[in-house]
Design a protein around this motif. Structure first.
Motif, PDB file in Angstrom:
ATOM      1  N   THR A  50       0.842  -1.203   0.000  1.00  0.00           N
ATOM      2  CA  THR A  50       0.000   0.000   0.000  1.00  0.00           C
ATOM      3  C   THR A  50       0.871   1.244   0.000  1.00  0.00           C
ATOM      4  O   THR A  50       0.607   2.212  -0.699  1.00  0.00           O
ATOM      5  CB  THR A  50      -0.917   0.009   1.242  1.00  0.00           C
ATOM      6  N   ASP A  51       1.953   1.238   0.815  1.00  0.00           N
ATOM      7  CA  ASP A  51       2.859   2.380   0.871  1.00  0.00           C
ATOM      8  C   ASP A  51       3.536   2.623  -0.465  1.00  0.00           C
ATOM      9  O   ASP A  51       3.679   3.756  -0.910  1.00  0.00           O
ATOM     10  CB  ASP A  51       3.939   2.152   1.940  1.00  0.00           C
ATOM     11  N   ILE A  52       3.939   1.554  -1.126  1.00  0.00           N
ATOM     12  CA  ILE A  52       4.669   1.694  -2.375  1.00  0.00           C
ATOM     13  C   ILE A  52       3.783   2.269  -3.469  1.00  0.00           C
ATOM     14  O   ILE A  52       4.200   3.129  -4.221  1.00  0.00           O
ATOM     15  CB  ILE A  52       5.263   0.335  -2.806  1.00  0.00           C
ATOM     16  N   ILE A  53       2.577   1.832  -3.543  1.00  0.00           N
ATOM     17  CA  ILE A  53       1.720   2.267  -4.644  1.00  0.00           C
ATOM     18  C   ILE A  53       0.955   3.550  -4.326  1.00  0.00           C
ATOM     19  O   ILE A  53       0.248   4.064  -5.179  1.00  0.00           O
ATOM     20  CB  ILE A  53       0.718   1.157  -5.049  1.00  0.00           C
ATOM     21  N   GLN A  54       1.094   4.094  -3.116  1.00  0.00           N
ATOM     22  CA  GLN A  54       0.426   5.349  -2.785  1.00  0.00           C
ATOM     23  C   GLN A  54       1.008   6.448  -3.669  1.00  0.00           C
ATOM     24  O   GLN A  54       2.177   6.798  -3.555  1.00  0.00           O
ATOM     25  CB  GLN A  54       0.638   5.710  -1.317  1.00  0.00           C
ATOM     26  N   PRO A  55       0.263   7.002  -4.596  1.00  0.00           N
ATOM     27  CA  PRO A  55       0.827   7.950  -5.564  1.00  0.00           C
ATOM     28  C   PRO A  55       1.051   9.345  -4.969  1.00  0.00           C
ATOM     29  O   PRO A  55       0.293   9.807  -4.119  1.00  0.00           O
ATOM     30  CB  PRO A  55      -0.235   7.985  -6.665  1.00  0.00           C
ATOM     31  N   LEU A  56       2.112   9.996  -5.444  1.00  0.00           N
ATOM     32  CA  LEU A  56       2.392  11.383  -5.076  1.00  0.00           C
ATOM     33  C   LEU A  56       1.461  12.294  -5.869  1.00  0.00           C
ATOM     34  O   LEU A  56       1.439  12.261  -7.100  1.00  0.00           O
ATOM     35  CB  LEU A  56       3.850  11.724  -5.390  1.00  0.00           C
ATOM     36  N   GLU A  57       0.701  13.133  -5.180  1.00  0.00           N
ATOM     37  CA  GLU A  57      -0.283  13.989  -5.845  1.00  0.00           C
ATOM     38  C   GLU A  57      -0.135  15.469  -5.522  1.00  0.00           C
ATOM     39  O   GLU A  57      -0.598  16.326  -6.268  1.00  0.00           O
ATOM     40  CB  GLU A  57      -1.705  13.536  -5.476  1.00  0.00           C
ATOM     41  N   GLN A  58       0.543  15.808  -4.405  1.00  0.00           N
ATOM     42  CA  GLN A  58       0.607  17.203  -3.982  1.00  0.00           C
ATOM     43  C   GLN A  58       2.008  17.592  -3.542  1.00  0.00           C
ATOM     44  O   GLN A  58       2.793  16.754  -3.100  1.00  0.00           O
ATOM     45  CB  GLN A  58      -0.343  17.456  -2.810  1.00  0.00           C
ATOM     46  N   VAL A  59       2.298  18.908  -3.652  1.00  0.00           N
ATOM     47  CA  VAL A  59       3.546  19.472  -3.136  1.00  0.00           C
ATOM     48  C   VAL A  59       3.199  20.720  -2.335  1.00  0.00           C
ATOM     49  O   VAL A  59       2.515  21.616  -2.831  1.00  0.00           O
ATOM     50  CB  VAL A  59       4.511  19.843  -4.286  1.00  0.00           C
ATOM     51  N   PHE A  60       3.671  20.753  -1.092  1.00  0.00           N
ATOM     52  CA  PHE A  60       3.512  21.940  -0.252  1.00  0.00           C
ATOM     53  C   PHE A  60       4.868  22.639  -0.205  1.00  0.00           C
ATOM     54  O   PHE A  60       5.870  22.038   0.187  1.00  0.00           O
ATOM     55  CB  PHE A  60       3.059  21.557   1.156  1.00  0.00           C
ATOM     56  N   PHE A  61       4.902  23.919  -0.614  1.00  0.00           N
ATOM     57  CA  PHE A  61       6.174  24.629  -0.786  1.00  0.00           C
ATOM     58  C   PHE A  61       6.208  25.880   0.088  1.00  0.00           C
ATOM     59  O   PHE A  61       5.235  26.638   0.158  1.00  0.00           O
ATOM     60  CB  PHE A  61       6.338  25.041  -2.251  1.00  0.00           C
ATOM     61  N   SER A  62       7.342  26.104   0.767  1.00  0.00           N
ATOM     62  CA  SER A  62       7.530  27.326   1.549  1.00  0.00           C
ATOM     63  C   SER A  62       8.985  27.769   1.450  1.00  0.00           C
ATOM     64  O   SER A  62       9.885  26.956   1.208  1.00  0.00           O
ATOM     65  CB  SER A  62       7.146  27.106   3.015  1.00  0.00           C
ATOM     66  N   THR A  63       9.232  29.071   1.617  1.00  0.00           N
ATOM     67  CA  THR A  63      10.586  29.614   1.534  1.00  0.00           C
ATOM     68  C   THR A  63      10.685  30.859   2.406  1.00  0.00           C
ATOM     69  O   THR A  63       9.668  31.483   2.726  1.00  0.00           O
ATOM     70  CB  THR A  63      10.956  29.968   0.078  1.00  0.00           C
ATOM     71  N   ASP A  64      11.919  31.227   2.753  1.00  0.00           N
ATOM     72  CA  ASP A  64      12.132  32.465   3.497  1.00  0.00           C
ATOM     73  C   ASP A  64      12.550  33.597   2.573  1.00  0.00           C
ATOM     74  O   ASP A  64      12.941  34.669   3.030  1.00  0.00           O
ATOM     75  CB  ASP A  64      13.197  32.254   4.580  1.00  0.00           C
ATOM     76  N   GLY A  65      12.459  33.350   1.250  1.00  0.00           N
ATOM     77  CA  GLY A  65      12.858  34.354   0.274  1.00  0.00           C
ATOM     78  C   GLY A  65      11.753  34.674  -0.724  1.00  0.00           C
ATOM     79  O   GLY A  65      10.593  34.807  -0.346  1.00  0.00           O
ATOM     80  N   VAL A  66      12.139  34.751  -1.999  1.00  0.00           N
ATOM     81  CA  VAL A  66      11.196  35.184  -3.040  1.00  0.00           C
ATOM     82  C   VAL A  66      10.730  34.052  -3.960  1.00  0.00           C
ATOM     83  O   VAL A  66       9.783  34.231  -4.729  1.00  0.00           O
ATOM     84  CB  VAL A  66      11.822  36.302  -3.906  1.00  0.00           C
ATOM     85  N   LEU A  67      11.403  32.912  -3.918  1.00  0.00           N
ATOM     86  CA  LEU A  67      11.045  31.821  -4.818  1.00  0.00           C
ATOM     87  C   LEU A  67       9.626  31.330  -4.541  1.00  0.00           C
ATOM     88  O   LEU A  67       9.178  31.307  -3.409  1.00  0.00           O
ATOM     89  CB  LEU A  67      12.027  30.657  -4.671  1.00  0.00           C
ATOM     90  N   GLN A  68       8.958  30.957  -5.606  1.00  0.00           N
ATOM     91  CA  GLN A  68       7.578  30.510  -5.494  1.00  0.00           C
ATOM     92  C   GLN A  68       7.451  29.053  -5.934  1.00  0.00           C
ATOM     93  O   GLN A  68       8.345  28.493  -6.564  1.00  0.00           O
ATOM     94  CB  GLN A  68       6.666  31.408  -6.330  1.00  0.00           C
ATOM     95  N   LYS A  69       6.313  28.485  -5.626  1.00  0.00           N
ATOM     96  CA  LYS A  69       6.069  27.084  -5.935  1.00  0.00           C
ATOM     97  C   LYS A  69       6.183  26.816  -7.433  1.00  0.00           C
ATOM     98  O   LYS A  69       6.691  25.764  -7.851  1.00  0.00           O
ATOM     99  CB  LYS A  69       4.682  26.682  -5.429  1.00  0.00           C
ATOM    100  N   ASN A  70       5.746  27.769  -8.257  1.00  0.00           N
ATOM    101  CA  ASN A  70       5.810  27.552  -9.709  1.00  0.00           C
ATOM    102  C   ASN A  70       7.255  27.413 -10.190  1.00  0.00           C
ATOM    103  O   ASN A  70       7.541  26.681 -11.136  1.00  0.00           O
ATOM    104  CB  ASN A  70       5.090  28.662 -10.467  1.00  0.00           C
ATOM    105  N   TRP A  71       8.196  28.131  -9.531  1.00  0.00           N
ATOM    106  CA  TRP A  71       9.611  27.970  -9.887  1.00  0.00           C
ATOM    107  C   TRP A  71      10.059  26.550  -9.569  1.00  0.00           C
ATOM    108  O   TRP A  71      10.736  25.912 -10.382  1.00  0.00           O
ATOM    109  CB  TRP A  71      10.472  28.958  -9.095  1.00  0.00           C
ATOM    110  N   PHE A  72       9.705  26.057  -8.402  1.00  0.00           N
ATOM    111  CA  PHE A  72      10.128  24.720  -7.993  1.00  0.00           C
ATOM    112  C   PHE A  72       9.602  23.668  -8.963  1.00  0.00           C
ATOM    113  O   PHE A  72      10.349  22.795  -9.420  1.00  0.00           O
ATOM    114  CB  PHE A  72       9.639  24.426  -6.572  1.00  0.00           C
ATOM    115  N   LEU A  73       8.330  23.747  -9.310  1.00  0.00           N
ATOM    116  CA  LEU A  73       7.722  22.743 -10.189  1.00  0.00           C
ATOM    117  C   LEU A  73       8.299  22.809 -11.602  1.00  0.00           C
ATOM    118  O   LEU A  73       8.393  21.791 -12.288  1.00  0.00           O
ATOM    119  CB  LEU A  73       6.208  22.936 -10.230  1.00  0.00           C
ATOM    120  N   ALA A  74       8.724  24.037 -12.032  1.00  0.00           N
ATOM    121  CA  ALA A  74       9.266  24.190 -13.384  1.00  0.00           C
ATOM    122  C   ALA A  74      10.718  23.723 -13.484  1.00  0.00           C
ATOM    123  O   ALA A  74      11.175  23.332 -14.557  1.00  0.00           O
ATOM    124  CB  ALA A  74       9.155  25.649 -13.829  1.00  0.00           C
TER     125      ALA A  74
END
Length: 253
Positions: free
Chosen positions: A29-53
């Motif tokens: 069950t653990d192995i096949i549990q698919p990754l569906e979300q990313v929670f992103f935080s920073t202490d600077g200016v980078l945004q989640k869209n930069w990380f995903l790109a």
């Protein structure tokens, strides 16, 4: 007695089989549990869209199979990123926590005939500014005349002393700090004793201030005293003021 032992053996075997089956089910069950979300935080200016790109996140892959170290390495390829912590968050997410190098100045870069603007952190790390706006970049003073001997692995050696001086001026003389257009490291040598270290500041694009690294409070008092003693015409013709010397010197046009 034999029947009792036989029954106990059978019961023990059943327990082992059941436990093994449950373990395999949980693991699967653990192995096949698919990754569906990313929670992103920073202490600077980078945004989640930069990380995903820029960091290929394997959405749909089993959460437990995601290589967190590989994602971390990809993220750290950007010099603006100082550190990154990546953790699984069940049932289907990754939590990304980024720390960025905090800039205090900018520097003009030239590579293959192309000029660009880099930012300098308090540790002297030079990095390409990602997701900084033009107004933000314009607000930083420019570092110039950096000796090649002070450059090591894309970092200005000893720059923390310069950063502390900038911090001091920003806190104690904001009018002076805000007027700084450029700071020259032409005569800055972190390998000398601090009493011999000084920075040249271009003030408002009209005159140069030579300021010491050591005992900035005394130097600031000298600066204030000298500026108060100048007439408006002298202030207008001021060319160079050295408060790093034992006896301050003033030059006019």
């Amino acid at each position: 007695m034999r029947k009792v032992l036989l029954r106990a053996g059978i019961l023990l075997g059943l327990i082992v089989v059941i436990c093994f089956g449950l373990w395999r089910t949980i693991e699967k069950t653990d192995i096949i549990q698919p990754l569906e979300q990313v929670f992103f935080s920073t202490d600077g200016v980078l945004q989640k869209n930069w990380f995903l790109a820029n960091v290929k996140v394997p959405f749909g892959e089993g959460l437990m199979a995601v290589d967190l170290k590989a994602l971390q390495r990809r993220c750290l390829q950007q010099r603006q990123v100082k550190s990154v912590h990546i953790a699984r968050e069940f049932p289907n997410a990754l939590r990304i926590q980024v720390k960025e190098h905090q800039p205090c100045a900018k520097v003009l870069l030239s590579k293959n005939g192309k000029r660009s603007v880099g930012l300098v952190s308090e540790e002297g790390v030079i990095f390409e500014p990602l997701q900084y706006g033009r107004q933000q970049l314009a607000g930083y003073p420019t570092v110039a005349d950096v000796p090649k001997t002070l450059m090591k692995d894309g970092k200005i050696v000893g720059f923390r002393s310069v950063f502390r001086l900038l911090q001091f001026l920003n806190s104690n003389a904001p009018d002076v700090f805000q007027a700084i257009k450029k700071l020259s490291l032409r005569h800055f040598d972190p390998f000398l004793k601090k009493k011999w270290q000084s920075i040249e500041f271009d003030i408002g694009g009209t005159w140069t201030l030579i300021f010491p690294i050591e005992q900035p409070e005394a130097a600031l008092a000298k600066l204030r005293s000298i500026l108060r003693s100048l007439s408006p015409q002298q202030r207008k013709n001021l060319r160079r003021l050295n408060v790093a010397a034992t006896r301050p010197t003033v030059e006019f046009l």
